[in-house]
Write an enzyme that holds these catalytic residues in place. Structure first.
Site, PDB file in Angstrom:
ATOM      1  N   GLY A  40       2.628   4.577   1.232  1.00  0.00           N
ATOM      2  CA  GLY A  40       3.090   5.105   2.495  1.00  0.00           C
ATOM      3  C   GLY A  40       3.721   4.110   3.432  1.00  0.00           C
ATOM      4  N   VAL A  41       4.084   2.911   2.971  1.00  0.00           N
ATOM      5  CA  VAL A  41       4.682   1.920   3.866  1.00  0.00           C
ATOM      6  C   VAL A  41       6.207   1.913   3.769  1.00  0.00           C
ATOM      7  CG1 VAL A  41       2.642   0.450   3.848  1.00  0.00           C
ATOM      8  CG2 VAL A  41       4.427   0.103   2.122  1.00  0.00           C
TER       9      VAL A  41
ATOM     10  N   THR B   4       9.846   3.171  -1.369  1.00  0.00           N
ATOM     11  CA  THR B   4      10.914   3.958  -1.999  1.00  0.00           C
ATOM     12  C   THR B   4      12.070   4.197  -1.036  1.00  0.00           C
ATOM     13  OG1 THR B   4       9.234   5.049  -3.367  1.00  0.00           O
ATOM     14  CG2 THR B   4      11.401   6.088  -3.245  1.00  0.00           C
TER      15      THR B   4
ATOM     16  N   LYS C  97      -6.442  -7.485   6.204  1.00  0.00           N
ATOM     17  CA  LYS C  97      -7.851  -7.533   6.605  1.00  0.00           C
ATOM     18  C   LYS C  97      -8.001  -7.557   8.123  1.00  0.00           C
ATOM     19  CE  LYS C  97      -9.366  -9.833   2.345  1.00  0.00           C
ATOM     20  NZ  LYS C  97      -9.883 -11.065   1.728  1.00  0.00           N
TER      21      LYS C  97
ATOM     22  N   PRO D 291       0.825  -1.207   0.000  1.00  0.00           N
ATOM     23  CA  PRO D 291       0.000   0.000   0.000  1.00  0.00           C
ATOM     24  C   PRO D 291       0.863   1.262   0.000  1.00  0.00           C
ATOM     25  CG  PRO D 291      -0.648  -1.521   1.746  1.00  0.00           C
ATOM     26  CD  PRO D 291       0.648  -2.010   1.215  1.00  0.00           C
TER      27      PRO D 291
ATOM     28  N   SER E 186     -13.651 -13.128  -2.093  1.00  0.00           N
ATOM     29  CA  SER E 186     -13.492 -13.276  -0.639  1.00  0.00           C
ATOM     30  C   SER E 186     -14.734 -12.878   0.147  1.00  0.00           C
ATOM     31  CB  SER E 186     -12.297 -12.441  -0.159  1.00  0.00           C
ATOM     32  OG  SER E 186     -12.513 -11.071  -0.416  1.00  0.00           O
TER      33      SER E 186
END
Length: 831
Positions: free
Chosen positions: A415-416, A419, A778, A413, A735
């Site tokens: 912002g984790v 980079t 999840k 995702p 799912s």
């Protein structure tokens, strides 16, 4: 053949070329104010004599006159013209006339190339002239200033003492009866067209138009204008033979109209050429002035010095033989070009690129695994599996430097820290770092470069990154790989295949460079948010390393260690000015952010720091204590609340789990049953796979109606509507199968589901629960919303190893293999 010509713009004392030409243009010969452009040599007395002869009865013209052939010009009546003669035979003819009655007959030649024309080579109508003055000029030529007196028709020819004589009949002008209005219109039209032509040629019209305005006879006006027009021999001779003065003026008007059109077009062409010439001259003068300025300042670098500097830079670059050969070729071309030309700029830019590329230069790797581990832990919190894989990658590089290894692709995702992981790897290896953003890139030339066919050509982004790094072994991060596009300009993802293949990139070819460049030493890293949009051929060259979202505990630790100190410094505060107490940071994480990454969390912390910085700037003394109550006061009403969870669900509502690029989230599924004919309605922007899951869930509920406490006949007299809220967001995937079954059973049986339980899993028609992806994200989403229980497929129990132990303690996890095991867990205990 006569060498006699009418005088144009050449000086009077210089000989004309032997071939005769048409008389001077209207603007050339009328500038002096004379009728036919007489030269400066003509005295005012001679002009007066000529005018008196024209205005009076005129001299008596003999019947027999010597003939002087004219090459390509026709002399009209009443004109004073300069003539040149270079051939001895016809110079004798002039001398014969001067020694006799001083009259000559000028007849135009039919063939201008005939050197000794006979009677058959001459037109039968000519002009009688009287020589006023003769001068011998250099080269043996004779210059004659002559007055044209009358038109004459040749009756017969004879030769006397080698001089061609002609018996003539003087022709008189005929003026037909015509109204004064029509005559005035013809003459005014001729004057206006003449003025227009003069204006287009940029000639002052005052004196010339004064001369034309003083002439009131149509025949004489026609002769004056015709003398100064660029008429062909045939047209001029026809005009000479026309005795009707009005018709002659009409023909002149038609010639003037055509001449005006030609002159206008010529002026337009000359204007365009003048603009181009003026621009070139302006640029030349500006360059010369610039050179002079540089010389005065002492910083001028001449072309030879520039070429020498380029050659030295190429020598230092240690180019491969093929590249050196191309460089020498382009240097030779540049040396023969103008320094300021556009093509020289292209060649110079290309040579500068060749000299600046690191063909042999590399940085030395510092493959200290312990130090690399410290750097990774210093820059990133958590991400243990990712760090382990990076250290394994570096260990292989250390033990086998010749190994190319795989191209790592971090997927997760926003912002984790994907980079920043690449930046940490470059720091750990001691290499230069470069980042190439691929988001929205649609042109293949962005990767492979533009061909050197125009001034704006440039190399591809990869070659530019290597050039900026200054070494041939930098770390290059290809950011947002999944955001690549394609259109008519090519497919950039296809161009990346060669660059990312260790077996091919040693011979990478850039269109601008047009030479092979070795990229095998470059360490490529890729980042992406999802894998679905990455082409299979490109994905096959990547080793995918998934990066999950952060847990609340990880976010709290990262905020304390990294985000809070950075925002305090960025907003002009000191370390002791702000003190986050108690669960203030937890309050921000739970109530003001719902994301897998950290960007929104850092924004909210920055917002708190800005407001405290304002208070300090207004004079309030720090330190400032930040408590949950202060957070609510500074940030306002929380956008997310745990109270949004429904402790009591109505029948037909179930809580599922979904995975998005921003992490996991809780999905509400609503089912309503109403009287109808057994129809099934699906809303909420559901994808095809999710619609099929709804069909399978309905089939399972109908086939097990008796076991589930549902009326077996309900499907025949009831319509079922399944809706998933947030209808503006597309949803798809298998799912949600267990959630759809639970909601259908709840709606048809009238029994509510538990409000603290969510679920995920794919179903089959036989009632099996199959595994799904994104379990970690999840469960993180369920914990963030405050749910207490979660049901997952039994085959997903292996994924729980990725979830920190502290997080697993906050939620009760149940696993099932069939729907029969699921339903007792999701319905309320009393049911």
């Amino acid at each position: 053949m006569s060498d006699i010509q009418k005088h144009s713009s050449e000086p009077a004392d210089e000989p004309q070329r032997e071939e005769s030409s048409r008389g001077p243009a209207l603007d050339d010969s009328l500038e002096s104010g004379q009728d036919a452009g007489a030269e400066d040599e003509q005295s005012s007395a001679e002009q007066g004599a000529a005018e008196s002869r024209n205005e009076g009865e005129g001299p008596h013209i003999p019947e027999i006159l010597p003939v002087l052939p004219m090459r390509d010009s026709v002399v009209f009546n009443s004109m004073i013209v300069p003539l040149f003669e270079g051939r001895e035979k016809f110079i004798e003819t002039v001398e014969y006339a001067l020694n006799g009655n001083r009259f000559l007959l000028l007849c135009a030649q039919r063939n201008a190339d005939a050197d000794e024309p006979g009677p058959s080579d001459l037109y039968s109508v000519g002009t009688v002239v009287m020589p006023l003055r003769t001068i011998r000029v250099s080269g043996g030529q004779l210059k004659i200033l002559a007055q044209a007196l009358a038109r004459a028709h040749v009756e017969e020819y004879e030769v006397h003492d080698q001089v061609m004589l002609a018996r003539i009949r003087v022709l008189e002008d005929v003026t037909p009866e015509i109204s004064d209005v029509e005559c005035e219109a013809l003459m005014r039209t001729a004057r206006e067209q003449s003025e227009k032509i003069l204006h287009l040629r940029g000639v002052p019209t005052g004196e010339i138009m004064g001369v034309l305005a003083s002439v009131n006879e149509p025949g004489r006006l026609a002769d004056i204008i015709a003398t100064n027009m660029r008429l062909g021999m045939t047209d001029a001779q026809a005009l000479l033979e026309c005795l009707d003065t009005v018709e002659r003026l009409r023909r002149v008007n038609s010639f003037l109209l055509r001449e005006a059109e030609v002159t206008a077009l010529q002026a337009r062409i000359q204007g365009m050429a003048r603009e181009g010439m003026e621009k070139t001259q302006k640029e030349y003068f500006l360059r010369e002035q610039l050179k002079a300025i540089h010389e005065e300042l002492g910083d001028r670098v001449d072309e030879e010095e520039e070429l020498r500097q380029l050659r030295e830079n190429l020598d230092k670059a240690a180019l491969p033989p093929e590249a050196r050969k191309e460089a020498d070729k382009q240097l030779h071309r540049l040396s023969s070009m103008h320094n300021e030309s556009a093509e020289a700029t292209v060649v110079r830019t290309y040579l500068e690129l060749l000299s600046e590329l690191p063909w042999k230069k590399t940085s030395r790797d510092r493959l200290d695994i312990a130090r690399a581990a410290e750097i990774l832990n210093e820059d990133h919190f958590g991400l243990e599996k990712v760090k382990d894989r990076i250290l394994e990658f570096l260990s292989v590089r250390k033990l086998n430097p010749a190994s190319h290894g795989s191209v790592l692709c971090f997927v997760g995702p926003p912002g984790v820290g994907k980079t920043s992981l690449g930046r940490s790897i470059a720091r750990a290896m001691g290499r230069r770092f470069q980042r190439i953003s691929l988001g929205g890139m649609r042109d293949e030339a962005e990767i492979r470069g533009h061909r050197r066919t125009y001034i704006g050509s440039m190399p591809g982004r990869i070659i530019q990154a290597v050039r900026q790094a200054g070494t041939r072994n930098p770390v290059i991060v290809l950011d947002e790989l999944d955001k690549l596009g394609s259109d008519f300009r090519g497919d950039p993802s296809s161009a990346l295949l060669e660059a990312l293949d260790p077996e091919q990139n040693a011979h990478f070819s850039d269109h601008y460079l047009n030479l092979e460049f070795d990229l095998s030493k470059v360490l490529f890293l890729c980042t992406a948010n999802q894998l679905d949009t990455i082409p299979p051929a490109l994905l096959d060259r990547l080793e995918v390393i998934p990066i999950s979202g952060y847990t609340e505990q990880e976010k709290l630790a990262i905020a304390k260690k990294y985000l809070l100190p950075r925002q305090i410094a960025n907003n002009g505060l000191k370390a002791g000015d702000v003190a986050f107490r108690g669960s203030a940071l937890t309050r921000i994480i739970r109530s003001y952010t719902r994301e897998a990454g950290l960007r929104n969390l850092e924004r909210e912390i920055g917002s708190v720091c800005r407001k405290l910085a304002r208070r300090k700037a207004e004079g309030e003394k720090p330190p400032f204590a930040v408590t949950p109550a202060v957070v609510s006061r500074l940030l306002g009403v929380p956008p997310f609340r745990d109270e949004e969870n429904e402790t009591q669900l109505i029948p037909g509502v179930a809580l599922g789990l979904a995975w998005t690029q921003a992490g996991g989230r809780v999905l509400h599924v609503e089912v309503s049953a109403m009287k109808g004919k057994g129809g099934l309605l699906l809303t909420g922007q559901l994808g095809d796979v999710m619609k099929e899951s709804a069909q399978a869930a309905l089939t399972y509920a109908r086939s097990h109606a008796a076991e589930l406490g549902i009326d077996p006949e309900c499907h025949e007299n009831m319509d079922i509507h399944i809706h998933v809220p947030a209808g503006a967001t597309p949803k798809d995937g298998p799912s949600a199968g267990v959630t759809l079954v639970s909601a259908l059973v709840s709606a048809l049986s009238g029994r509510p589901l538990r409000g603290d339980t969510c679920m995920t899993g794919e179903i089959t028609l036989r009632g099996r629960v199959l595994p799904v992806g994104g379990i970690r994200e999840k469960i993180l989403g369920a914990v963030a919303l405050g749910l207490k229980r979660v049901v997952i497929p039994s085959q997903n129990l292996k994924d729980l190893e990725e979830i920190p132990h502290g997080l697993r303690e906050r939620i009760e996890i149940h696993s099932v293999e069939t729907i029969d095991e699921l339903l007792p867990l999701v319905f309320t205990p009393e049911q």
